[in-house]
Design an enzyme around this catalytic site. Structure first.
Site, short mmCIF file in Angstrom:
data_model
loop_
_atom_site.label_atom_id
_atom_site.label_comp_id
_atom_site.label_asym_id
_atom_site.label_seq_id
_atom_site.Cartn_x
_atom_site.Cartn_y
_atom_site.Cartn_z
N PRO A 101 63.03 17.78 9.94
CA PRO A 101 63.52 16.64 9.15
C PRO A 101 64.88 16.81 8.50
O PRO A 101 65.00 16.94 7.27
CB PRO A 101 62.41 16.45 8.11
CG PRO A 101 61.86 17.83 7.92
CD PRO A 101 61.93 18.48 9.27
N CYS A 102 65.93 16.73 9.30
CA CYS A 102 67.28 16.82 8.76
C CYS A 102 67.61 15.63 7.86
O CYS A 102 68.53 15.71 7.04
CB CYS A 102 68.30 16.95 9.89
SG CYS A 102 68.17 15.70 11.17
#
Length: 172
Positions: free
Chosen positions: A132-133
């Site tokens: 989850p950037c």
């Protein structure tokens, strides 16, 4: 050494943020591409379009967008430098509904002065959402670059916040 003749599969799936292209090989999920955004790609002609090898990815992403999944349980096979792999591994440890800064991410990998390099590695994350950037934000709390575009980043963070706080019916 990877087998150059090993099959690479891809498929597409509709989501609330647009069509996603999923890419995998026998070792795991390699990439997730946004239909729009900074890093538009097309499948290599040697790749095979097939739904079955990507069924688990599709199912887990559907569960995520429905608010029923907060952690992914997939075999992953991102391809990158050792530094990128380290940053991407740490992305996977950011809890659902939580945001951290690029400086926090640099500290977490033991390289507090590498904020720009961490930002660059974050920007090349081949597995957005799963790694989850979108949960990485500026030190001042601002939303900064995202391969799927800032509206998509805003949507994902808002959705996670609503799910994490039990407000599934509020609109983003």
């Amino acid at each position: 050494m990877p087998n150059a003749n090993a099959p690479i599969w891809y498929d597409e799936m509709p989501t609330p943020i647009g069509c996603l292209r999923l890419v995998a090989d026998a070792q795991g999920v390699r990439e997730i591409w946004f239909e729009t955004g900074r890093h538009k790609k097309t499948p290599d002609p040697s790749w095979i379009r097939a739904a079955e090898p990507l069924a688990a990815v599709r199912r887990q992403l559907d569960e995520y967008f429905a608010g029923d999944r907060q952690c992914f349980d997939l075999r992953l096979h991102p391809v990158g430098t050792p530094f990128q792999l380290e940053v991407w591994h740490e992305l996977g440890r950011i809890p659902y509904g939580v945001t951290i800064s690029y400086a926090d991410l640099a500290r977490r990998i033991g390289q507090p002065l590498a904020v720009r390099a961490v930002g660059a590695a974050n920007g090349r994350n081949p597995l957005p959402i799963v790694l989850p950037c979108h949960r990485v934000i500026g030190s001042d709390g601002s939303l900064t670059g995202f391969g799927g575009g800032l509206p998509t980043k805003r949507f994902l963070l808002s959705m996670e916040d609503r799910v994490a706080h039990g407000d599934l019916f509020a609109m983003p």
